[in-house]
Design an enzyme around this catalytic site. Structure first.
Site, PDB file in Angstrom:
ATOM      1  N   TYR A  72       0.848  -1.189   0.000  1.00  0.00           N
ATOM      2  CA  TYR A  72       0.000   0.000   0.000  1.00  0.00           C
ATOM      3  C   TYR A  72       0.887   1.243   0.000  1.00  0.00           C
ATOM      4  O   TYR A  72       1.384   1.691   1.015  1.00  0.00           O
ATOM      5  CB  TYR A  72      -0.915   0.011   1.215  1.00  0.00           C
ATOM      6  CG  TYR A  72      -1.882  -1.138   1.288  1.00  0.00           C
ATOM      7  CD1 TYR A  72      -2.178  -1.922   0.172  1.00  0.00           C
ATOM      8  CD2 TYR A  72      -2.516  -1.462   2.491  1.00  0.00           C
ATOM      9  CE1 TYR A  72      -3.062  -2.983   0.254  1.00  0.00           C
ATOM     10  CE2 TYR A  72      -3.416  -2.507   2.573  1.00  0.00           C
ATOM     11  CZ  TYR A  72      -3.672  -3.276   1.456  1.00  0.00           C
ATOM     12  OH  TYR A  72      -4.547  -4.330   1.557  1.00  0.00           O
ATOM     13  N   SER A 218     -13.054  -5.095   1.948  1.00  0.00           N
ATOM     14  CA  SER A 218     -14.062  -4.477   1.068  1.00  0.00           C
ATOM     15  C   SER A 218     -15.483  -4.852   1.494  1.00  0.00           C
ATOM     16  O   SER A 218     -16.300  -5.245   0.654  1.00  0.00           O
ATOM     17  CB  SER A 218     -13.820  -4.872  -0.395  1.00  0.00           C
ATOM     18  OG  SER A 218     -12.606  -4.341  -0.861  1.00  0.00           O
ATOM     19  N   GLY A 221     -18.198  -3.190  -0.498  1.00  0.00           N
ATOM     20  CA  GLY A 221     -18.143  -3.287  -1.953  1.00  0.00           C
ATOM     21  C   GLY A 221     -17.335  -2.176  -2.582  1.00  0.00           C
ATOM     22  O   GLY A 221     -17.742  -1.602  -3.592  1.00  0.00           O
ATOM     23  N   ARG A 222     -16.176  -1.871  -1.979  1.00  0.00           N
ATOM     24  CA  ARG A 222     -15.296  -0.794  -2.464  1.00  0.00           C
ATOM     25  C   ARG A 222     -16.040   0.546  -2.537  1.00  0.00           C
ATOM     26  O   ARG A 222     -15.858   1.341  -3.454  1.00  0.00           O
ATOM     27  CB  ARG A 222     -14.683  -1.165  -3.812  1.00  0.00           C
ATOM     28  CG  ARG A 222     -13.971  -2.512  -3.769  1.00  0.00           C
ATOM     29  CD  ARG A 222     -13.213  -2.811  -5.024  1.00  0.00           C
ATOM     30  NE  ARG A 222     -12.661  -4.158  -4.974  1.00  0.00           N
ATOM     31  CZ  ARG A 222     -11.566  -4.524  -4.313  1.00  0.00           C
ATOM     32  NH1 ARG A 222     -10.906  -3.633  -3.629  1.00  0.00           N
ATOM     33  NH2 ARG A 222     -11.149  -5.783  -4.327  1.00  0.00           N
ATOM     34  N   PHE A 224     -19.229   0.944  -2.971  1.00  0.00           N
ATOM     35  CA  PHE A 224     -20.463   0.917  -3.756  1.00  0.00           C
ATOM     36  C   PHE A 224     -21.702   0.764  -2.875  1.00  0.00           C
ATOM     37  O   PHE A 224     -22.756   1.343  -3.158  1.00  0.00           O
ATOM     38  CB  PHE A 224     -20.408  -0.216  -4.778  1.00  0.00           C
ATOM     39  CG  PHE A 224     -21.514  -0.173  -5.784  1.00  0.00           C
ATOM     40  CD1 PHE A 224     -21.494   0.755  -6.814  1.00  0.00           C
ATOM     41  CD2 PHE A 224     -22.593  -1.036  -5.709  1.00  0.00           C
ATOM     42  CE1 PHE A 224     -22.516   0.818  -7.742  1.00  0.00           C
ATOM     43  CE2 PHE A 224     -23.628  -0.990  -6.628  1.00  0.00           C
ATOM     44  CZ  PHE A 224     -23.586  -0.063  -7.648  1.00  0.00           C
TER      45      PHE A 224
END
Length: 338
Positions: A72, A218, A221-222, A224
């Site tokens: 990262y 996640s 959902g990232r 979403f």
């Protein structure tokens, strides 16, 4: 009803209940994924001071599990956590990952060799400003190195006190069994949320059989499942999601139907869509510890507020019956799940 601005403190749970030589790892019911503070998403790395404020606020709210990785940045996120946790090391559980490394050409190489295990931990300890990592994951499974060799090297680090617990990320059930036979595995990390249900078929039953904890990444959902992403237009050009199949033209519009159902349940319980998505995950068991990521204090507080959301059996069943999303999790799925 949950007030997202004034969440209650989180409770705790344990990961790795079948440890042979050590006690299980105690962590908060919700962790914090730190990747987006330094890499891959819109705005990453632009305001480290704001990220540090978020990390400190997380501790104040009862979050103890903080997830990072050497890739990262690369390396920037571990260094950020090292600065943020200076003087507060005893208050946090640091999880980092090795073996999924950036190349000078901008690609990646997966390396699970014993030599890289030792090389990587020394770098992570220096950047994190600590003498041990609480939970050390193999980020991706190296197809060219037997898992027994990798875990054997990790077990040596445990004996030396540089690593307290071992984890694997995106590993197949066969790999997990083989790894666990060498040294107890405390936690498995993979994607799991209302729009990624794959772990329910084989992975979760295996982890419960072996007494291994599950850390879904996640879980929103990232982003979403927050309901706030209706197009990729607002995302930076280098934002990972612009090239993710589930955010691609056609798929994105199709997947909005999932968010609309989450929004409907959120309206019923007086919470946000993100809180409902996380509350559904928390209801899957005490051995499931999601790590939603954010670099903003207000979003952190909203996520922590999910611990106070109570879904009815009917609401949980309604969410569990949501359709599978359109599009793969990654553009290239071949490195996953070995």
């Amino acid at each position: 009803m949950t007030d997202a601005t004034t969440p209650s403190l989180l409770g705790s749970t344990t990961l790795g209940t079948a440890q042979r030589d050590s006690t299980p790892l105690t962590v908060s019911r919700l962790g914090l994924g730190c990747m987006g503070m330094s890499a891959y998403y819109t705005g990453a790395g632009l305001d480290d001071d704001a990220s540090i404020r978020t990390l400190h606020r997380a501790i104040d709210l009862g979050v103890t599990l903080f997830d990072t990785a050497e890739i990262y940045g690369p390396y920037l996120n571990e260094s950020l956590l090292g600065r943020a946790f200076a003087g507060r090391r005893d208050e946090v559980v640091i999880a980092t990952k090795f073996g999924n490394q950036a190349t000078p050409e901008g690609g990646r190489v997966v390396d699970g060799t014993p030599e890289n295990v030792r090389r990587s931990i020394e770098g992570s300890l220096e950047r994190l400003g600590t003498d041990h990592v609480d939970l050390y994951y193999q980020h991706r499974i190296d197809p060219n190195t037997p898992i027994e060799e990798t875990v054997g090297a990790l077990a040596e680090l445990v004996q030396e006190g540089k690593v307290l617990h071992i984890g694997l990320s995106e590993a197949s059930v066969d790999t997990i069994r083989r790894a666990h036979a060498v040294h107890p595995i405390t936690a498995i990390q993979t994607e799991y949320s209302l729009w990624t249900r794959d772990p329910e078929a084989e992975l979760l039953p295996l982890l419960r059989e072996l007494g291994i904890g599950f850390v879904p990444y996640s879980p929103l959902g990232r982003g979403f499942l927050t309901g706030e992403i209706r197009s990729v237009d607002a995302l930076d050009e280098n934002d990972f999601r612009r090239n993710n199949p589930r955010f691609a033209d056609g798929n994105l519009e199709s997947n909005i139907r999932i968010v609309e159902e989450v929004d409907a349940v959120a309206a019923e319980v007086g919470a946000t869509a993100a809180q409902v998505a996380l509350a559904w995950l928390l209801a899957q068991g005490d051995d499931v510890v999601p790590i939603p990521g954010t670099k903003r204090v207000e979003r952190l507080e909203e996520n922590v507020g999910s611990a106070d959301v109570r879904l009815t059996d009917a609401q949980r069943a309604r969410l569990s019956a949501l359709p599978a999303p359109a599009g793969d999790r990654y553009a290239d799925m071949t490195p996953l799940g070995r």
